[in-house]
Write a protein that holds these residues in place. Sequence first.
Motif: not given
Length: 343
Positions: A26-49
Amino acid sequence: MFREKIRVSTRTLQSKCVESKTDSKCLYYGRFILSPLMKGQADTIGIAMRRALLGEMEGTCITRAKYEKIPHEYSTIAGIQESVHEILMNLKEILLRSNLYGICEASIYVRGPRCVTAQDIILPPYVERVDNTQHITSLTEPIDLCIGLQLERNRGYNIKAPNIFQDENYPIDALFMPVRNVNHSNHSYGNENEKQEILFLEIWTNGSLTPKEALYEASRNLIDLLIPFLHAEEENLELHLADNQHKVSLPLFTFHDRLTQLRKNKTKIALKSIFIDQLELPPRIYNSLKKSNIHTLADLLNNSQEDLIKIEHFDIKDVKKILETLEKHFEIDLHLTKTKNKR
């Protein structure tokens, strides 16, 4: 582990699963990365996702139980170890996986003495249990236990109204969210003139789907929400300025407008830009097509009738319904479709 490459301008974005584990059924875990992003894009995508993963994902829960000859929720029954309230709380925790749309029925019919678990729930063929060992109740005497259940697929959560029990039906609080938690963070690198970022996304699910499946489905849901903006140019969006005030006249993104355009000149409209969301298909057919990675009209027309009939839970009536929809709205005869591009 998976890897996808998306071309954006002159940069190539790469997504990768860097860690995956199962703490329990009943508990699965996954860690993902996305790169390379321009400055500020990580927060934009992270908040939306994060919002899409927690708020837009659908799950299946037991939302109602029918138990005959029970005066109230806190009753106790001879031969049953738990009270009715405890049984309802255990049913609330049962984890299910399905492509159900809306509401369906299930049931429990067992005879004691024995321990009743999720394995004893009689489910429709398109619903499956995540953990067969989840406890429901214990029968201590040779008595019959008959409970009717209502299953529902939805998103978010549903809190039952207090003290509303009709026809021996007991509503159950439902937490439909299959994603239990999401964290996002970013790491910056590079020089001051060209800063780049890596987005880290951690996802915990309840086992009804994997973090990878959750990430894919949430991405699709997020894209679907933005489709109207992608079609703004096709709809000839016009900006009207009058009396020194900015007034924006937005066209209605209706399916009927698209039908009119398609009838006028089908060759000028890219079929891949018309999503099956717009076809007004019955919910069960729509969900089955999405599960088979058929998202656009182009995807649909790349399948013959023989391909469609092989889709899980499909029958000839479903294929006929699709044919009627296409022939009625688009004047397309799927009988003539011969292309079978395999995805």
